[in-house]
Design a protein around this motif. Structure first.
Motif, mmCIF file in Angstrom:
data_model
loop_
_atom_site.group_PDB
_atom_site.id
_atom_site.type_symbol
_atom_site.label_atom_id
_atom_site.label_comp_id
_atom_site.label_asym_id
_atom_site.label_seq_id
_atom_site.Cartn_x
_atom_site.Cartn_y
_atom_site.Cartn_z
ATOM 1 N N TYR A 22 0.950 -1.153 0.148
ATOM 2 C CA TYR A 22 0.013 0.044 0.259
ATOM 3 C C TYR A 22 1.083 1.149 -0.170
ATOM 4 O O TYR A 22 2.194 1.299 0.430
ATOM 5 C CB TYR A 22 -0.717 0.078 1.393
ATOM 6 N N THR A 23 0.355 2.502 -0.649
ATOM 7 C CA THR A 23 1.090 3.568 -0.527
ATOM 8 C C THR A 23 0.249 4.356 0.433
ATOM 9 O O THR A 23 -1.173 4.254 0.592
ATOM 10 C CB THR A 23 1.393 4.254 -1.909
ATOM 11 N N VAL A 59 -2.274 18.585 -4.195
ATOM 12 C CA VAL A 59 -2.231 17.394 -5.170
ATOM 13 C C VAL A 59 -2.590 16.233 -4.581
ATOM 14 O O VAL A 59 -2.047 15.741 -3.612
ATOM 15 C CB VAL A 59 -0.814 17.290 -5.982
ATOM 16 N N ALA A 60 -3.657 15.366 -5.049
ATOM 17 C CA ALA A 60 -3.917 14.074 -4.544
ATOM 18 C C ALA A 60 -3.808 12.955 -5.781
ATOM 19 O O ALA A 60 -4.449 13.432 -6.990
ATOM 20 C CB ALA A 60 -5.239 13.885 -4.085
ATOM 21 N N VAL A 61 -3.058 12.098 -5.610
ATOM 22 C CA VAL A 61 -2.934 10.982 -6.793
ATOM 23 C C VAL A 61 -4.161 10.164 -6.634
ATOM 24 O O VAL A 61 -4.607 9.616 -5.719
ATOM 25 C CB VAL A 61 -1.484 10.139 -6.687
ATOM 26 N N THR A 62 -4.773 9.845 -7.866
ATOM 27 C CA THR A 62 -5.959 9.007 -8.137
ATOM 28 C C THR A 62 -5.870 7.771 -8.923
ATOM 29 O O THR A 62 -4.803 7.898 -9.784
ATOM 30 C CB THR A 62 -7.362 9.794 -8.694
ATOM 31 N N SER A 63 -6.638 6.791 -8.909
ATOM 32 C CA SER A 63 -6.495 5.581 -9.975
ATOM 33 C C SER A 63 -7.109 6.002 -11.071
ATOM 34 O O SER A 63 -8.104 5.106 -11.375
ATOM 35 C CB SER A 63 -7.180 4.459 -8.961
ATOM 36 N N ASN A 79 -12.485 4.834 -2.173
ATOM 37 C CA ASN A 79 -12.665 4.596 -3.421
ATOM 38 C C ASN A 79 -11.860 3.429 -3.992
ATOM 39 O O ASN A 79 -11.955 2.356 -4.600
ATOM 40 C CB ASN A 79 -12.499 5.683 -4.217
ATOM 41 N N THR A 80 -10.278 3.547 -3.889
ATOM 42 C CA THR A 80 -9.531 2.652 -4.337
ATOM 43 C C THR A 80 -8.287 2.580 -3.349
ATOM 44 O O THR A 80 -7.411 1.820 -3.470
ATOM 45 C CB THR A 80 -8.881 2.811 -5.743
ATOM 46 N N SER A 81 -8.311 3.369 -2.414
ATOM 47 C CA SER A 81 -7.372 3.377 -1.317
ATOM 48 C C SER A 81 -6.039 4.160 -1.859
ATOM 49 O O SER A 81 -5.374 4.988 -1.097
ATOM 50 C CB SER A 81 -6.887 2.306 -0.447
ATOM 51 N N CYS A 82 -5.545 3.697 -2.989
ATOM 52 C CA CYS A 82 -4.283 4.045 -3.531
ATOM 53 C C CYS A 82 -4.030 3.702 -5.034
ATOM 54 O O CYS A 82 -4.630 2.590 -5.208
ATOM 55 C CB CYS A 82 -3.088 4.275 -2.744
ATOM 56 N N ALA A 83 -3.296 4.409 -5.742
ATOM 57 C CA ALA A 83 -2.737 3.559 -6.876
ATOM 58 C C ALA A 83 -1.495 2.902 -6.567
ATOM 59 O O ALA A 83 -1.025 3.048 -5.684
ATOM 60 C CB ALA A 83 -2.457 4.912 -8.169
ATOM 61 N N PRO A 84 -1.575 1.753 -7.513
ATOM 62 C CA PRO A 84 -0.225 0.801 -7.243
ATOM 63 C C PRO A 84 0.980 1.603 -7.189
ATOM 64 O O PRO A 84 1.269 2.573 -7.919
ATOM 65 C CB PRO A 84 -0.429 -0.166 -8.665
ATOM 66 N N GLY A 85 1.953 1.263 -6.276
ATOM 67 C CA GLY A 85 3.229 2.041 -6.026
ATOM 68 C C GLY A 85 4.069 2.075 -7.305
ATOM 69 O O GLY A 85 4.685 2.943 -7.779
#
Lengths: 394, 394
Positions: free
Chosen positions: A65-66, A94-98, A273-279
Motif C-alpha cells: 500500500y502507499t 495534489v492527490a494522486v488517483t487511480s 474508492n481505491t485506497s491508492c494507485a499501485p506503487g
C-alpha cells in the motif's frame, strides 16, 4: 414466496447511459479488418523508459500500500510540473488517483449532494456528466455552438449558472469537439462562480493537446486553465490524467488539485474508492513527468499533422462539415441527413470496416455528428477516409 | 464579496471517519525503530513469478484500456477458481475491479439509495460501513459478542434486518475480530433476506485465511460463503481481492460476483469509477490464480503458526484477554482498564516503538480493544510482545 420487485439496480443507475461507443465497437468485435478510431486512445504503446520504471519498481518489491494521496515524490513531481504551466501549486494540494475518471468520482462524492443542480457544457465525454447522476444530482446541459469552430455562448452559460447551482463541469480542451475555453471566458465564469459560491470542476485531461497557430511554440503549449487565474482557496477542482499527455491510458493514473481545506476529506474518499494507485504505477508516473516533455512535444507535433490532414480530407467529402478543433484529439463533424448517428456508426463498421464514435454518445446535442479520434498515423487515417468515401458514394 | 458558507466538502463526507490507524501511524512517521503491526498487510513482497507476469505484459506493450469487466481470461480464471471453492460460477457474473474496496464502492453505488437503511455486523473494517454513508445511507450496527471467541447473536441480527432494510454488510472472516460466520447462520440470513428482499453484501476478502482444527486440510480450506448456498439470481453480491490471498495488497486488484441481471449496470459503474484495472496488473492476476495455490497454502501455514504463537504470548500478559481468531490475520484483544484505545496506541508507538491499531478505529464496539496483524515472522512478533510486556510493566 418471491418478492414482487425484481433484484435490480437502483433507478438512477439503470438510467445511466451505457456507452454507445462500446455498442458500436461490439459490432466489430472479433473482426480484424475494422480500422478503429472510436476510442479516445493513442495508437502508440507507452514509451519504454516509463514501462522500465514500473518494472524496476516491481523488481524492488514495491508491492505494498502507499499513502492515500500518493507517494510524496510523485505528488512533488506533479506539483512542480503544474507550477511550470500555471500558478505555483503546492504538493499538499495534489492527490494522486487511480485514473482521471477516479478523480472525477472522488471530487463528485466530495461536493455533490442528492438533488444538487449541476451544469455541464456539452457535448461532453459521458463520464463527466453521468458521475454526478450516480450521486443523485440533476445535470443541466449548455450546448456549444456548431460553426467554423465549436464555440461557447458565454452569456448562455452564465444564465444557466443560477445561484442555486452547486457546480459547473467544464472539459477544455473538450472531448469530443476540441473546443478550447478562452481565458476571458474562464475569467468571467470564475468571477460569476465566486459571486454565487458555485464549484468549478475542470477536467483538464487534454490541457497539453493544443494546436497553436505557431507550431514552434507547441512544445511548451498548454490550454488556458482555471489553475492560471484561481487562488488556492477558490472553489476550483482540477482533475487530470497521465493517459493522454504521456500515452498511458491503460495505467489508470490521474490526479486532482483542490483547495487546501478539502484535502483531508479527499484523503478519506480516496481511501474509500481505491485506497491508492499501485506503487509501481506511481513510480512510472514520476519518470513520465520528469522525462516526458519530449513525449508531449512529439505527440502534439504528430497530432497536429493528423488533425490538419483529417480536417482537409473530411471537408472535401460531400455532405460532411468538420469544424477545426483547437485542442484534444478528435474531429467532431456533421454528416448531412443523419438523424441517428448510432445507426450510422454501426453501418460504417459493418459495411465499411470503419470504427467511429456516434455523436449521440456525447449527449443529444451531439446527434447528427460523428467523432473521429485522430491519434493515429496518416496512413491509417487515409485508409479510414477512403473507406468513408466509398461508403458515402454508395 | 466572499460568501458566508466556506468552501468545504458536503456534511456527510466531513462526518466520515478518518482512519485512526493512520492517525497512530503518523505518530511513528520518520522513525525506523517502530515495529509496525497496524496495517492489514502481509510483510512479504508479492512472489516473483507474479511480478514477472506484469513485467512481461509491459514488455508486450499491454498499456491500453481493457474491457470494463476485465480481460476475458482473468474473468474466466476467477470464475474457475471460485467454482472449485463454491457453487459453479459463470464468468459472465464476474467483474474485475480496481481493488476490493473499489468493488465495495461499485456495488454500493449499484444498490444503495440516499436514506436507505443498511445493517452491518461490527466491529468492522471501516470502509465497509463508511462507503454506504457516502451514498447517503443510514448504517445500523449489530455488534459481535466478545468471549472465548467472537460470536454473532443470530437473532439479534435477524431482528435488525427489518423488512425496510436495503442491505446487510457481512465481512467473514472478519477484520478485525477473526470471526467466521458459520454455515447455519448464513443459511438463516439468506432465508430471511429472501423473504424480505434484502441484499446480502459479502466482503469475502479473507475467505482463504481460515484455520481449521486439522491443519493438514488447510491447503484447500475456505470459509463458509454465501456463494456456497445462494442461487445465481439471489440478492447476493460478493466482493473480493487479490490483496490477502496472493500477497498483492499494492496491486489494487479485486472482483465482484453478482446476479446476472445486475451485470450491465455494474459495467456502467466500473466505467464511471476507474473504467478498468491496468491490463498488465490483470495479467499478473491470471498467473496468481493459476499458480497461486502454493502461496495460499504456505501463507495459511505461516499465519496459523503466527496466530497460535501470538495468542499464547498475549494471553500470558497481565490484563490482556485475546480471543482466538478462526480466520483473517488479526488478534483483536482486550486490554483491561483502557477507555481510549487511540490514546493507548499512540503511547505504544511513542514509548514502546510498537505499532498496533486502536479498536475504536473499527467502531465504538471496538473501544477497549486493540488489533494486532500477525502476518509477520515469529521473531518480529516476539520482539513486539516483549515491547508490549515492558510497556505494561511500567
Amino acid at each position: 414466496m418471491p418478492l414482487d420487485h425484481p433484484a435490480v439496480a437502483r433507478n438512477v443507475v439503470r438510467q445511466l447511459e451505457a456507452s454507445r461507443i462500446r455498442e458500436v465497437a461490439n459490432v466489430g468485435m472479433g473482426r480484424d479488418d475494422v480500422l478503429p478510431f472510436w476510442f479516445g486512445e493513442p495508437d502508440q504503446v507507452t514509451p519504454a523508459f516509463i514501462r522500465d520504471a514500473a518494472k524496476a519498481a516491481l523488481d524492488d518489491g514495491d508491492t505494498f500500500y502507499t499513502h492515500n494521496y500518493g507517494i510524496p515524490p510523485l505528488r512533488a513531481a506533479i506539483a512542480a510540473y503544474l507550477s511550470t504551466l500555471h500558478r505555483p501549486i503546492d504538493a499538499s494540494r495534489v492527490a494522486v488517483t487511480s485514473s482521471g475518471v477516479s478523480a472525477l468520482m472522488v471530487l463528485s462524492q466530495l461536493i455533490i449532494n442528492p438533488g444538487d443542480r449541476v451544469v455541464a457544457v456539452t457535448p461532453l465525454w459521458p463520464n463527466v456528466a453521468e458521475i454526478p447522476k450516480i450521486l443523485g444530482a440533476e445535470v443541466v446541459r449548455v450546448a456549444l455552438q456548431f460553426g467554423e469552430t465549436w464555440e461557447l455562448d458565454l452569456q448562455q452559460l452564465l444564465d444557466a449558472l443560477t445561484p442555486d447551482t452547486r457546480a459547473v463541469l467544464l472539459n477544455s480542451p473538450n472531448n469530443p469537439t476540441g473546443w478550447v475555453m478562452p481565458r476571458e471566458q474562464q475569467e468571467a465564469v470564475l468571477a460569476h462562480c465566486r459571486r454565487h459560491g458555485i464549484w468549478i470542476v475542470a477536467d483538464d485531461v487534454y490541457e497539453r493537446l493544443v494546436y497553436s497557430e505557431q507550431p514552434s511554440s507547441e512544445r511548451q503549449a498548454c490550454a488556458p486553465s482555471f489553475l492560471d487565474i484561481a487562488d488556492a482557496d477558490d472553489r476550483v477542482i482540477s482533475s487530470n490524467s497521465f493517459s493522454k499527455s504521456w500515452l498511458m491510458t491503460g495505467w489508470r493514473l490521474g490526479w486532482l488539485v483542490a483547495p487546501p481545506e478539502l484535502m483531508t476529506d479527499i484523503g478519506k474518499l480516496i481511501e474509500y474508492n481505491t485506497s491508492c494507485a499501485p506503487g509501481f504505477v506511481q513510480r512510472a508516473g514520476i519518470v513520465a513527468i520528469e522525462r516526458g516533455d519530449e513525449i508531449i512535444g512529439n505527440t502534439v507535433t504528430r497530432y497536429r499533422a493528423a488533425r490538419d490532414f483529417l480536417y482537409q480530407r473530411l471537408n472535401a467529402l460531400p455532405g460532411i462539415t468538420a469544424p477545426r478543433p483547437k485542442g484534444a484529439m478528435y474531429l467532431f463533424f456533421r454528416v448531412d441527413g443523419v438523424s441517428d448517428s448510432l445507426v450510422l456508426c454501426k453501418q460504417l463498421v459493418r459495411d465499411a470496416g470503419l470504427g467511429l464514435a456516434p455523436g449521440n454518445a456525447f449527449g443529444t446535442e451531439g446527434e447528427g455528428y460523428v467523432r473521429w479520434c485522430f491519434a493515429s498515423s496518416l496512413e491509417r487515417l487515409e485508409d479510414g477516409v477512403q473507406r468513408l468515401e466509398r461508403f458515402l458514394a454508395v
